[in-house]
Design an enzyme around this catalytic site. Structure first.
Site, PDB file in Angstrom:
ATOM      1  N   THR A 193       0.876  -1.506   0.088  1.00  0.00           N
ATOM      2  CA  THR A 193       0.069   0.165   0.075  1.00  0.00           C
ATOM      3  C   THR A 193       1.032   1.140   0.196  1.00  0.00           C
ATOM      4  OG1 THR A 193       0.284   0.539   2.583  1.00  0.00           O
ATOM      5  CG2 THR A 193      -1.836  -1.361   1.401  1.00  0.00           C
ATOM      6  N   GLU A 338      -5.963  -3.904  -1.018  1.00  0.00           N
ATOM      7  CA  GLU A 338      -5.901  -5.180  -0.143  1.00  0.00           C
ATOM      8  C   GLU A 338      -6.764  -5.857  -0.693  1.00  0.00           C
ATOM      9  OE1 GLU A 338      -5.712  -2.031   0.913  1.00  0.00           O
ATOM     10  OE2 GLU A 338      -4.790  -2.173   3.420  1.00  0.00           O
ATOM     11  N   LYS A 450     -15.912  16.422  10.704  1.00  0.00           N
ATOM     12  CA  LYS A 450     -17.103  15.666  12.053  1.00  0.00           C
ATOM     13  C   LYS A 450     -17.257  17.557  13.030  1.00  0.00           C
ATOM     14  CE  LYS A 450     -15.267  11.471  13.052  1.00  0.00           C
ATOM     15  NZ  LYS A 450     -13.559  11.259  12.749  1.00  0.00           N
ATOM     16  N   TRP A 455     -21.854  14.139  10.750  1.00  0.00           N
ATOM     17  CA  TRP A 455     -20.444  13.907   9.556  1.00  0.00           C
ATOM     18  C   TRP A 455     -21.198  14.525   8.254  1.00  0.00           C
ATOM     19  CZ3 TRP A 455     -19.354   7.750   9.983  1.00  0.00           C
ATOM     20  CH2 TRP A 455     -18.570   7.036  10.559  1.00  0.00           C
TER      21      TRP A 455
HETATM   22  P1  ADP Z   1      -3.866   3.611  -1.062  1.00  0.00           P
HETATM   23  O1  ADP Z   1      -5.115   3.150   0.358  1.00  0.00           O
HETATM   24  O2  ADP Z   1      -2.677   3.239  -0.802  1.00  0.00           O
HETATM   25  O3  ADP Z   1      -3.805   5.047  -1.327  1.00  0.00           O
HETATM   26  P2  ADP Z   1      -5.315   1.764  -2.228  1.00  0.00           P
HETATM   27  O4  ADP Z   1      -5.127   2.350  -4.303  1.00  0.00           O
HETATM   28  O5  ADP Z   1      -5.026   0.293  -2.041  1.00  0.00           O
HETATM   29  O6  ADP Z   1      -3.846   2.336  -2.054  1.00  0.00           O
HETATM   30  O7  ADP Z   1      -6.977   2.937  -2.426  1.00  0.00           O
HETATM   31  C1  ADP Z   1      -7.908   2.771  -2.220  1.00  0.00           C
HETATM   32  C2  ADP Z   1      -8.483   3.457  -1.251  1.00  0.00           C
HETATM   33  O8  ADP Z   1      -8.901   4.573  -2.226  1.00  0.00           O
HETATM   34  C3  ADP Z   1     -10.127   2.821  -0.694  1.00  0.00           C
HETATM   35  O9  ADP Z   1     -10.177   2.405  -0.204  1.00  0.00           O
HETATM   36  C4  ADP Z   1     -10.793   4.013  -1.219  1.00  0.00           C
HETATM   37  O10 ADP Z   1     -10.949   5.612  -0.041  1.00  0.00           O
HETATM   38  C5  ADP Z   1     -10.136   5.222  -2.048  1.00  0.00           C
HETATM   39  N1  ADP Z   1     -11.195   5.243  -3.383  1.00  0.00           N
HETATM   40  C6  ADP Z   1     -10.760   3.691  -4.891  1.00  0.00           C
HETATM   41  N2  ADP Z   1     -11.552   3.695  -5.480  1.00  0.00           N
HETATM   42  C7  ADP Z   1     -12.898   5.130  -5.142  1.00  0.00           C
HETATM   43  C8  ADP Z   1     -13.814   5.483  -5.894  1.00  0.00           C
HETATM   44  N3  ADP Z   1     -14.048   5.009  -7.077  1.00  0.00           N
HETATM   45  N4  ADP Z   1     -14.168   6.208  -5.217  1.00  0.00           N
HETATM   46  C9  ADP Z   1     -13.751   7.156  -4.141  1.00  0.00           C
HETATM   47  N5  ADP Z   1     -12.626   6.197  -3.591  1.00  0.00           N
HETATM   48  C10 ADP Z   1     -11.808   5.531  -3.768  1.00  0.00           C
END
Ligand code: ADP
Length: 552
Positions: A193, A338, A450, A455
């Site tokens: 990540t 993940e 918040k 929220w």
């Molecule tokens: P990192 O968490 O390290 O930035 P990831 O590519 O695994 O790398 O990111 C996952 C996160 O990206 C998700 O948990 C979410 O918060 C965000 N995310 C992914 N796709 C979307 C989407 N279509 N809309 C909003 N958030 C998104």
């Protein structure tokens, strides 16, 4: 029937789901499908899946000669290109573990993950020679660094010992190699990540999880990849395995176009047109660049019809432009490292067919429906499941065969403790789910604002701001407020040449959001901080605005 009685077993062949089975299938049944790459050396390269499989076998022999044992990690620092494809299949197919590294990370982080993963070999594109030379002395586990090019591009002098030439190794290796069979639960690839907080954590995918994910992601409700497609993954092969496309495209028999390092609007557009690309995939920031280029130059796409946009929320204005002005269908997708990464994809149900366009668009803007293999739920702070009413938001939890059960322990053996909550993986996202099962992300847990105990979802506010014609990018963060705890502040990058005042921006929200969601201030900046995967880094933005005082 008592449950003590053994079940009657099915009478089917027991064949492990291995990554090598994808390339073996593709080479045999879609052997003539093309793989076209823009090389970092500058020219174009084209060959077939059959050629790719043959070179992957040579590469597997190279790995054997380099004494890479099953389960050992092989790192890559590379763009989307055919040599990277060969590594995808040769490393995993031979039983070793492909560790794709994001070159946009800080060199300290790269050295950290190379050491954590204990990479034995490190393959890299020419572009990354200076980076490799900088980190090499800090990577004692790496026995050799392999430059993914030919002899003509090898540096005359290099201060890194054990520098090998990819094409020399391939030329010297035999194609005589039989893909081994082993347990489908064996590790196949490793992806860290981006570690926006703390050290990066490794998601260790198995052969089984990768094949199942590739299978499910190609289905019509997901990415709908078929043999008639020409697929150009803009999403990098170092970002969660390019969302599984290097596997699903081959499994589906489609043509693959790999853009190398040239990801600007002009280079991409020219490649889309030259190769007849029908389907693509990438994060929103990439599409902003490409769409701007196409519109500013009065161009159109002749074959490009579908794209998946994910990794961050797709701004509605971008979706509208792609659909209405460029004729490109947008599949909004959500997932994370993940989750291999695909969790949900957008799309309409049969009953939505006759809805007015605006109502259909509201459904397409959601992050979408779970794909088969992924189960999800939303829960409150105490872990109690919340209703699927499209309004109540809660912490989003997932489970399924391509979702991590723990992090990769690496050299310390520390797997990061128990990551699951009662068998579910907490995504760190906050979402609603409606009665039809459509999920909508309102925020990252840590980005939720918040205010007075309520929220406020920053994504909604950003989406509205981005619909203003003078806005190029927008991010909404919570800043400290003495009475309400936090209040939203909108940080905006104007389009080049456009004028926009604070008051005009705020007026744009009138009637579009609840009064208490209205940002308390608008601040204009030249650029927003983005991370290694092109996403806006809200934690850095919050840091920048730590001492900020709200007006009044
Ligand atoms: P990192 O968490 O390290 O930035 P990831 O590519 O695994 O790398 O990111 C996952 C996160 O990206 C998700 O948990 C979410 O918060 C965000 N995310 C992914 N796709 C979307 C989407 N279509 N809309 C909003 N958030 C998104």
């Amino acid at each position: 029937m008592t449950n003590l009685q053994p079940p009657l077993m099915g009478a089917m062949m027991d064949q492990p789901l291995l990554i090598s089975s994808i390339i073996r299938f593709a080479a045999r049944h879609y052997g003539g499908s093309e793989i076209v790459s823009r090389r970092v050396e500058g020219d174009m390269h084209r060959y077939t899946v059959r050629d790719c499989e043959a070179r992957a076998r040579r590469l597997a022999n190279v790995l054997r000669a380099q004494q890479v044992a099953p389960g050992e990690r092989v790192g890559t620092l590379a763009w989307n290109g055919y040599r990277h494809m060969e590594l995808y299949y040769a490393v995993s197919g031979s039983g070793a573990v492909l560790h794709t590294i994001n070159p946009r990370l800080h060199p300290d982080q790269i050295a950290y993950i190379v050491n954590h993963a204990e990479d034995q070999l490190l393959f890299f594109d020419l572009t990354f020679l200076p980076l490799v030379e900088a980190i090499a002395p800090r990577c004692p586990t790496v026995k050799a660094f392999v430059l993914m090019s030919d002899r003509a591009h090898m540096p005359a002098a290099s201060n890194s010992a054990n520098l090998l030439c990819y094409e020399d190794l391939i030329d010297a290796a035999s194609t005589d190699y039989a893909w081994p069979e082993f347990d489908e639960h064996a590790a196949a690839s490793l992806c860290y990540t981006s570690g926006t907080t703390g050290n990066p954590k490794g998601a260790l995918y198995s052969h089984r999880s990768t094949v199942l994910h590739a299978y499910a992601s190609a289905m019509p409700n997901a990415l709908n990849v078929g043999a008639a497609d020409v697929v150009l993954p803009v999403v990098p092969m170092f970002h969660v395995n390019a969302w599984g496309l290097p596997y699903s495209v081959l499994l589906a028999g489609a043509k693959l176009v790999l853009p190398g390092a040239a990801l600007d609007g002009k280079s991409l557009y020219e490649l889309f047109e030259a190769e007849g690309v029908t389907f693509s995939a990438g994060v929103p920031t990439v599409w902003l660049g490409l769409v701007n280029y196409v519109l500013q130059n009065g161009l159109a796409f002749s074959t490009f019809r579908r794209t998946v946009i994910g990794g961050a929320a797709c701004p509605p204005a971008l979706m509208d432009t792609l659909i209405d002005r460029l004729g490109v269908k947008v599949i909004h997708a959500w997932g994370m490292t993940e989750m291999s990464p695909l969790g949900t994809t957008g799309g309409l149900l049969a009953k939505h067919r006759d809805l007015p366009v605006e109502s259909q668009r509201a459904i397409l803007r959601k992050q979408g429906h779970a794909i088969f293999g992924v189960d999800m739920k939303i829960v409150d702070d105490g872990g109690c499941e919340l209703p699927w009413d499209g309004r109540t938001f809660g912490h989003l939890l997932v489970r399924g065969p391509w979702i991590v059960s723990r992090y990769f322990g690496g050299n310390s053996g520390d797997e990061g403790g128990d990551v699951l909550q009662d068998g579910w993986f907490p995504t760190g996202d906050v979402a609603t789910i409606d009665a039809d099962g459509f999920m909508q992300i309102t925020d990252r847990s840590k980005d939720v604002i918040k205010s007075g105990g309520e929220w406020i979802g920053s994504i909604d506010i950003e989406n509205i701001a981005m619909a203003h014609p003078a806005v190029l990018q927008a991010a909404c963060i919570g800043v400290h407020h003495p009475k309400w705890d936090e209040r939203p502040v909108l940080v905006v990058v104007r389009r080049p040449g456009a004028s926009l005042t604070r008051e005009e921006m705020l007026r744009f929200f009138d009637g579009r959001i609840a009064k208490f969601w209205m940002p308390d201030d608008v601040v204009f900046v030249d650029a927003l901080p983005t991370g290694a995967t092109g996403k806006i880094q809200k934690n850095r933005l919050r840091e920048q605005f730590r001492d900020y005082r709200l007006p009044g």
